[in-house]
Design an enzyme around this catalytic site. Structure first.
Site, short mmCIF file in Angstrom:
data_model
loop_
_atom_site.label_atom_id
_atom_site.label_comp_id
_atom_site.label_asym_id
_atom_site.label_seq_id
_atom_site.Cartn_x
_atom_site.Cartn_y
_atom_site.Cartn_z
N ASP A 179 142.17 98.99 -7.61
CA ASP A 179 140.82 98.52 -7.27
C ASP A 179 140.75 98.16 -5.78
O ASP A 179 140.74 96.99 -5.40
CB ASP A 179 140.47 97.31 -8.14
N SER A 227 133.66 89.50 -5.99
CA SER A 227 134.43 90.74 -6.03
C SER A 227 134.56 91.37 -4.65
O SER A 227 133.62 91.38 -3.87
CB SER A 227 133.76 91.74 -6.97
N HIS A 274 135.51 98.88 -7.57
CA HIS A 274 134.57 98.68 -8.68
C HIS A 274 133.18 98.24 -8.20
O HIS A 274 132.20 98.37 -8.93
CB HIS A 274 135.14 97.69 -9.71
#
Length: 433
Positions: A277, A378, A226
């Site tokens: 992901d 992230s 992502h």
């Protein structure tokens, strides 16, 4: 002809060095001129007693501060006084006394400019002890600090005494964390040597921090898809290893281009959850090298394919993420904190995330709901101890807010993607602990 003769006469007078009242110049004390590197302060009588530094061979500049023989820098380049004047992309440096640079912190009009090597020139310097010499570069309408195209003197040289060659040993740390702060601990690259800082390039040449990642082999970093899905070209990214502070040099850090960017083919995003992901980045320096092991650069072990850490296991998360989603800036310093794994059954309860959490995900949270991964973390590592070794158990993926009760951080479950990693790295990574 008369003008020419007059000029020749003046020049002859200036360069002559007669005795008595006809003396044209004389040496003065160095304190009058501030001459460096053996330069002599000279007074020119026929020019209103103007004083100038007479520089020895290989030195030049108003104070003899420029060493024309220097073609590389030692250490972090704080003492570098050579004439390199372009950044790593070949852009020319701005002069330290240019109007725009005079508005910056480091410029030629500082009281300590001579000591820092700053002056009426545009040569690369390192006045603030960053990783290597730098300069200000004009990019569009703004000025940016950019590292310079100048060689490290130690590159390519053999050490004076033989020493054992360093090798990668996954999951090995050099240091333990020390300084406590709100929401976690300030740490450094030696305590999190597998952490990769991934930056995105923008038009005009500027870069901004984007996501974290983990070094799983000398040439491969694993992160979250992502982070890259909106800009999937490998040329958009730069990877740093061994970095402890954002947008600032850390001694021993390495910079890499992305040779390959591999996003998971089945990645999808719902209203909150991210599925599959995971992403791989193959990294190379500008010289085509992979990462080299050091105290601040090390690989992290991958988990066994059919074994994960148990629920309530205490694990580490690392990143430059925000303290709160509403914060304007990321953390300037690398931080880490501890979280505990939450069982799949608990995380799938309705007041947690329900069916949004699949068996390819892990949940982890602080038992007191005080610390958590947040925006900017992230792609970074969730590291747990498995079979006595620090292991990349999860990848920071998604969650609702930060440190919100009953809303733990959700991580990509790395053990479920080992075949995918092996396929795309073509067996370059040892998947056995």
């Amino acid at each position: 002809m008369r003008v020419l003769l007059a000029c020749l006469l003046v020049c002859a007078l200036v360069v002559s060095d007669s005795d008595g009242s006809n003396e044209v110049h004389k040496e003065s004390g160095e304190s009058n001129c501030g001459c460096l590197n053996g330069g002599k302060c000279v007074t020119y009588k026929y020019f209103s007693n103007i004083q100038r530094c007479s520089c020895p061979k290989k030195f030049q500049g108003e104070h003899c501060e420029i060493d024309t023989s220097k073609t590389c820098y030692q250490g972090n380049g704080h003492s570098y006084r050579g004439k390199a004047n372009r950044d790593l992309s070949g852009r020319p440096c701005l002069a330290w006394d240019s109007p725009t640079v005079l508005l910056k912190m480091y410029h030629a009009h500082r009281s300590d400019a001579i000591q820092l090597g700053l002056g009426k020139h545009n040569y690369c310097r390192n006045p603030d002890n960053q990783r290597r010499p730098w300069c200000y570069v004009q990019i569009g309408l703004k000025q940016f600090v950019q590292f310079c195209m100048v060689q490290d003197c130690s590159v390519g040289k053999s050490p004076s005494s033989p020493r054992e060659k360093e090798e990668f040993q996954c999951g090995q740390k050099a240091l333990r964390p020390r300084f406590k702060i709100v929401g976690g601990q300030v740490t450094n690259a030696e305590n999190q040597p597998w952490f990769a800082a991934i930056y995105r390039r923008h038009r005009g040449g500027s870069i901004t921090y984007l996501c974290g990642g983990s070094l799983i082999s000398p040439c491969w970093v694993v992160s979250a898809t992502h982070c890259f899905i909106d800009h999937p070209k490998k040329e958009n990214y730069i990877v740093y290893l061994g970095q402890s502070r954002l947008n600032s040099d850390t001694r021993g850090e390495m910079q890499f281009e992305v040779e390959k960017l591999i996003l998971h083919e089945d990645y999808s995003a719902e209203s909150l959850a991210h599925h599959n992901d995971i992403a791989l980045l193959k990294i190379r320096t500008s010289r085509g090298q992979c990462a080299q092991p050091s105290r601040s650069i090390q690989t992290i072990c991958l988990p066994p394919e059919h074994e994960d850490a148990h629920s309530r296991t205490r694990c580490e998360i690392t990143g430059f993420g925000k303290e709160n989603p509403s914060d304007y800036r990321y953390s300037d310093e690398l931080k880490m904190t501890f979280v505990s794994l939450v069982s799949h059954e608990v995380c799938q309860q309705p007041h947690y995330y329900g069916a949004e959490v699949t068996d390819k995900m892990l949940c982890a949270a602080d038992p007191q709901w005080e610390t958590d991964s947040c925006q900017g973390d992230s792609g970074g590592p969730l590291v747990c101890t498995i079979q006595g070794r620090l292991t990349l158990t999860g990848i920071v993926s998604w969650g609702r807010d930060c440190a919100m009760k009953y809303k733990p951080g959700v991580y990509t479950r790395v053990s479920k993607f080992l075949p995918w990693i092996n396929t795309h790295t073509r067996g370059e990574i040892n998947l056995v602990l």
